[in-house]
Scaffold this motif. Structure first.
Motif, short mmCIF file in Angstrom:
data_model
loop_
_atom_site.label_atom_id
_atom_site.label_comp_id
_atom_site.label_asym_id
_atom_site.label_seq_id
_atom_site.Cartn_x
_atom_site.Cartn_y
_atom_site.Cartn_z
N MET A 77 0.84 -1.18 0.00
CA MET A 77 0.00 0.00 0.00
C MET A 77 0.89 1.24 0.00
N ILE A 78 0.72 2.11 -1.01
CA ILE A 78 1.53 3.31 -1.09
C ILE A 78 0.83 4.36 -1.96
N ASP A 79 1.09 5.60 -1.69
CA ASP A 79 0.58 6.70 -2.52
C ASP A 79 1.49 6.78 -3.75
N SER A 80 1.07 6.20 -4.85
CA SER A 80 1.91 6.08 -6.05
C SER A 80 2.35 7.44 -6.58
N ASN A 81 1.45 8.40 -6.59
CA ASN A 81 1.77 9.71 -7.15
C ASN A 81 2.91 10.39 -6.39
N ASN A 82 2.80 10.42 -5.07
CA ASN A 82 3.84 11.06 -4.27
C ASN A 82 5.13 10.23 -4.25
N PHE A 83 4.98 8.89 -4.32
CA PHE A 83 6.17 8.05 -4.39
C PHE A 83 6.99 8.35 -5.64
N ILE A 84 6.32 8.46 -6.78
CA ILE A 84 7.00 8.75 -8.04
C ILE A 84 7.69 10.11 -7.97
N LYS A 85 7.01 11.09 -7.39
CA LYS A 85 7.61 12.41 -7.23
C LYS A 85 8.86 12.34 -6.36
N ALA A 86 8.78 11.58 -5.26
CA ALA A 86 9.92 11.47 -4.35
C ALA A 86 11.11 10.77 -5.03
N LEU A 87 10.83 9.69 -5.76
CA LEU A 87 11.91 8.95 -6.41
C LEU A 87 12.55 9.79 -7.52
N ASN A 88 11.74 10.53 -8.27
CA ASN A 88 12.30 11.42 -9.29
C ASN A 88 13.22 12.48 -8.68
N LYS A 89 12.83 12.96 -7.50
CA LYS A 89 13.67 13.95 -6.81
C LYS A 89 14.96 13.30 -6.31
N MET A 90 14.89 12.02 -5.95
CA MET A 90 16.10 11.30 -5.55
C MET A 90 17.06 11.19 -6.74
N TYR A 91 16.53 10.86 -7.92
CA TYR A 91 17.37 10.78 -9.11
C TYR A 91 17.96 12.15 -9.47
N ALA A 92 17.17 13.20 -9.27
CA ALA A 92 17.64 14.55 -9.59
C ALA A 92 18.84 14.95 -8.75
N CYS A 93 18.98 14.35 -7.57
CA CYS A 93 20.14 14.65 -6.71
C CYS A 93 21.45 14.19 -7.34
N TYR A 94 21.36 13.25 -8.29
CA TYR A 94 22.55 12.70 -8.95
C TYR A 94 22.53 12.95 -10.45
N GLU A 95 21.89 14.04 -10.87
CA GLU A 95 21.68 14.27 -12.30
C GLU A 95 22.97 14.55 -13.08
N ASN A 96 24.05 14.87 -12.40
CA ASN A 96 25.31 15.20 -13.10
C ASN A 96 26.32 14.05 -13.06
N ASN A 97 25.82 12.84 -13.19
CA ASN A 97 26.67 11.66 -13.16
C ASN A 97 26.46 10.80 -14.41
N GLU A 98 27.41 9.93 -14.67
CA GLU A 98 27.30 9.03 -15.82
C GLU A 98 26.45 7.81 -15.50
N LYS A 99 26.42 7.42 -14.21
CA LYS A 99 25.68 6.22 -13.82
C LYS A 99 25.00 6.43 -12.48
N ILE A 100 23.78 5.92 -12.35
CA ILE A 100 23.05 5.94 -11.09
C ILE A 100 22.63 4.51 -10.77
N VAL A 101 22.88 4.09 -9.55
CA VAL A 101 22.53 2.74 -9.12
C VAL A 101 21.29 2.79 -8.23
N THR A 102 20.31 1.96 -8.56
CA THR A 102 19.09 1.84 -7.75
C THR A 102 19.05 0.44 -7.14
N LYS A 103 18.95 0.38 -5.84
CA LYS A 103 18.92 -0.90 -5.14
C LYS A 103 17.64 -1.01 -4.33
N ILE A 104 16.95 -2.14 -4.44
CA ILE A 104 15.78 -2.43 -3.62
C ILE A 104 16.10 -3.64 -2.76
N PHE A 105 15.97 -3.49 -1.45
CA PHE A 105 16.35 -4.60 -0.57
C PHE A 105 15.51 -4.61 0.71
N TYR A 106 15.35 -5.78 1.25
CA TYR A 106 14.61 -6.02 2.49
C TYR A 106 15.52 -5.72 3.67
#
Length: 227
Positions: free
Chosen positions: A139-168
């Motif tokens: 259960m999650i607010d998809s709209n705000n989650f997408i906004k938050a994740l996009n802002k996370m990617y924007a923090c590293y916008e000046n790089n050649e590679k960005i790593v995304t990890k999903i873990f328990y």
């Protein structure tokens, strides 16, 4: 009092300016209330401990508790050896006690892939994924989650590679409506971080009650509420 001085005076976050010997030169209204819960010496020691090695300003994210006050970061600055200032940022009150969770049952991998696809359309950044495939629909607010994740990617916008990890997160839980829920994390990392974008993300996370850690890597912690 100038307009700039009034902004400092009525800021929600405490500000104190010390002399080199630890005496208070000036402080705003919120700092006066704070001194009822912490000593002048403790604040001065905090400032000198987290000051930049050379002249300038340095922001450090850390958890501090003084009485009813909770802080998530401090900024320390000095331009000479005569005075040093410290500003403490009050933490928002995160309460996962709403009678009804806002959101819908969602496949988190689909949302992350959507963000990566959208963000990479006009970008040459290589997105590397490291996903634990066992996270269920949550259960999650998809709209705000997408906004938050996009802002996370924007923090590293000046790089050649960005790593995304999903873990328990083994052994970690959060309590909601008297029930315990396991936690998983979405971690985004790269080499160079845009501090201005980090500050924007921080404000958004506080407003939307997302639990995000700001270290060398940016990590969003999410409870696995499945119904």
């Amino acid at each position: 009092m100038t307009f700039e001085q009034q902004w400092i005076e009525y800021d929600y976050n405490p500000f104190v300016l010390f002399s080199s010997s630890g005496k208070i030169i000036s402080l705003n209204s919120e700092a006066q209330f704070l001194l009822g819960s912490v000593t002048m010496e403790e604040l001065f020691n905090l400032a000198t401990t987290y000051a930049n090695v050379s002249f300038g300003f340095k922001t450090t994210f850390l958890e501090l508790n003084f009485g009813r006050y909770r802080f998530f970061a401090i900024t320390v600055g000095y331009e000479n050896d005569e005075a040093i200032g410290i500003k403490l940022y009050q933490a928002p009150s995160f309460k996962l006690t709403k009678p009804k969770l806002i959101g819908e049952l969602t496949n988190i991998y689909t949302l992350v892939d959507l963000c990566i696809s959208t963000y990479s359309i006009n970008s040459k950044i290589i997105f590397e994924k490291d996903f634990d495939p066992t996270i269920p629909e949550i259960m999650i607010d998809s709209n705000n989650f997408i906004k938050a994740l996009n802002k996370m990617y924007a923090c590293y916008e000046n790089n050649e590679k960005i790593v995304t990890k999903i873990f328990y997160r083994v052994g970690e839980h959060i309590k909601f409506e008297e029930k315990k829920y396991s936690i998983f994390s979405i971690e985004v990392s790269s080499q160079n971080v845009n501090e201005e974008k980090v500050n924007e993300l921080k404000v958004f996370a506080a407003d939307k009650n997302f639990y995000i850690d700001f270290q060398k890597k940016i990590t969003m912690n999410i409870p696995m509420i499945t119904s």
